[in-house]
Write a protein that holds these residues in place. Structure first.
Motif, short mmCIF file in Angstrom:
data_model
loop_
_atom_site.label_atom_id
_atom_site.label_comp_id
_atom_site.label_asym_id
_atom_site.label_seq_id
_atom_site.Cartn_x
_atom_site.Cartn_y
_atom_site.Cartn_z
N GLU A 200 0.82 -1.21 0.00
CA GLU A 200 0.00 0.00 0.00
C GLU A 200 0.87 1.27 0.00
O GLU A 200 1.79 1.41 0.79
N GLY A 201 0.57 2.16 -0.94
CA GLY A 201 1.28 3.43 -1.05
C GLY A 201 2.51 3.40 -1.92
O GLY A 201 3.09 4.45 -2.21
N GLN B 37 0.29 4.62 -8.31
CA GLN B 37 0.44 4.36 -6.87
C GLN B 37 -0.50 3.24 -6.47
O GLN B 37 -1.63 3.14 -6.97
N LYS C 206 -3.12 1.89 -4.32
CA LYS C 206 -4.14 2.43 -3.40
C LYS C 206 -5.24 1.39 -3.25
O LYS C 206 -5.84 0.95 -4.24
N GLU D 83 -1.30 10.39 -3.35
CA GLU D 83 -2.54 10.32 -2.60
C GLU D 83 -2.24 9.68 -1.25
O GLU D 83 -1.66 8.60 -1.19
#
Length: 391
Positions: A277-278, A372, A374, A390
């Motif tokens: 994540e990220g 990214q 997400k 984000e």
């Protein structure tokens, strides 16, 4: 049988053999009049290996373009011949020998990866066989003086700075840790990223491990001790997923970034959704999604119907690489040399970008896009110079 009659029979047999040989040569099929009615174009890359998810989409894109062309019942049809190198330079070397001597292809889409591209570039040049890679990004490939080599993607000297400059803008890091394995592509991208960070006065530490390694504990220890603000890995998703998981398991929380070789959902499955994540991924590719409009929407719908899957990395580039060959054949070129001459002048609006080659085979267009992870999926943030993180 008299000697005179035997001589006439042998002469007729020899003449027939020459006609058959002429029809079979040059990678093309011929009709009764000796005209070329079909040619063979190869596609080379990892179709069954651990990083095949990067290569199957451009293969599907190339196949779709050629199927569409053949459906128009052209004067000269094109047969797409697959060569599964599994991304291995030694396999690519033996496959290209077969492609040239036995299959007699007149052009090659690929190789997909940089290492195999470097391994066979000389053979392609000697054989006067034009190639267009949809995905090989090592900068050095354009510096060999090859005149039959081309690609439709920006190289790592564009991608590396694109990643580093985006991270500098988004995170203002003081220290970065840049990693690679020992593959040609991985080292090249890591070098380009490190150089760009250093130009921005970011302190850089480096480490490298073997492609086939599974335990990265030594690297994780070094990264943890360094306490970097960002980590960038130049490599493919098979290694990136394992690396990212072990970094997170080792307590390293710094933002993780990589390039086009890691831009696949298998990065998330390999690392685990929480670890991935990220993560930030950059690519000289614009992957169309269901909500796009115009030509990209048309491509999305046709690809999904043809491949029974959404377009993924380099699907549009595979389509555009095939289209370059299609346009050459449509213009009446059916030998490697003539196709190559045509590629020097080609200019058209591709699905991925405008397609035009520089004298060294590089594309004129070198845009870089940022994605990214997400919610466990890859999301396009936009062109590197406009994209914003984000979360």
């Amino acid at each position: 049988m008299s000697g005179a009659r035997l001589g006439r029979v042998l002469a007729l047999a020899a003449a027939s053999s020459l006609v058959l040989a002429a029809c079979a040569g040059g990678g093309g099929g011929g009709d009764a009049g000796g005209e070329v009615t079909s040619v063979k174009i190869g596609f080379m890359g990892d179709l069954t290996g651990e990083n095949s998810a990067i290569v199957i989409p451009p293969r599907n894109g190339a196949k779709m373009a050629i199927d569409e062309y053949n459906a128009t019942n052209p004067k000269v049809k094109i047969e797409l011949v697959p060569y599964d190198s599994q991304g291995k330079p030694d396999q690519a070397t033996s496959l290209i020998t077969k492609a040239v001597t036995q299959d007699k292809i007149v052009g090659l889409i690929g190789p997909a990866f940089s290492g195999e591209s470097k391994a066979i570039g000389g053979q392609l040049e000697e054989s006067k066989l034009p190639s267009v890679s949809p995905s090989a990004t090592n900068p050095g490939l354009a510096q060999n003086g090859w005149t039959y080599w081309h690609r439709v993607v920006a190289n790592d000297d564009d991608q590396g700075p694109g990643i580093a400059e985006f991270l500098v803008k988004a995170k203002a890091p003081k220290k970065a840790f840049v990693l690679s394995d020992d593959q040609e592509y991985s080292v090249g991208l890591a070098d380009a990223v490190a150089k760009s960070f250093e130009s921005a006065s970011v302190t850089v530490e480096r480490d490298k491990f073997a492609k086939d390694a599974s335990d990265y504990s030594s690297t994780v220890t070094k990264v943890a001790a360094s306490k970097p603000d960002v980590i960038v890995f130049g490599g493919y998703y098979a290694q990136a997923g394992r690396l990212l998981k072990q970094l997170r398991d080792g307590g390293v929380t710094a933002m993780f970034a990589s390039g086009d070789g890691s831009l696949d959902q298998q990065l998330v499955t390999g690392a685990g959704a929480a670890a991935a994540e990220g993560a930030v991924l950059a690519c000289p590719c614009n992957i169309p999604s269901a909500d796009v409009t115009g030509p990209l929407k048309e491509f999305f719908d046709k690809y999904k119907k043809s491949a029974n899957a959404d377009p993924a990395i380099y699907a549009t580039e595979g389509y555009d690489a095939a289209t370059a060959f299609i346009k050459a054949v449509q213009a009446g070129n059916t030998t490697g040399e003539k196709i190559n001459e045509y590629l020097k002048t080609i200019s058209f609006d591709g699905i991925s970008k405008p397609i035009k080659f520089k004298a060294n085979g590089e594309p004129e267009n070198n845009a870089i896009f940022v994605y990214q992870v997400k919610g466990g999926v890859l999301k396009l943030l936009g062109p590197a110079e406009e994209a914003k993180l984000e979360g």
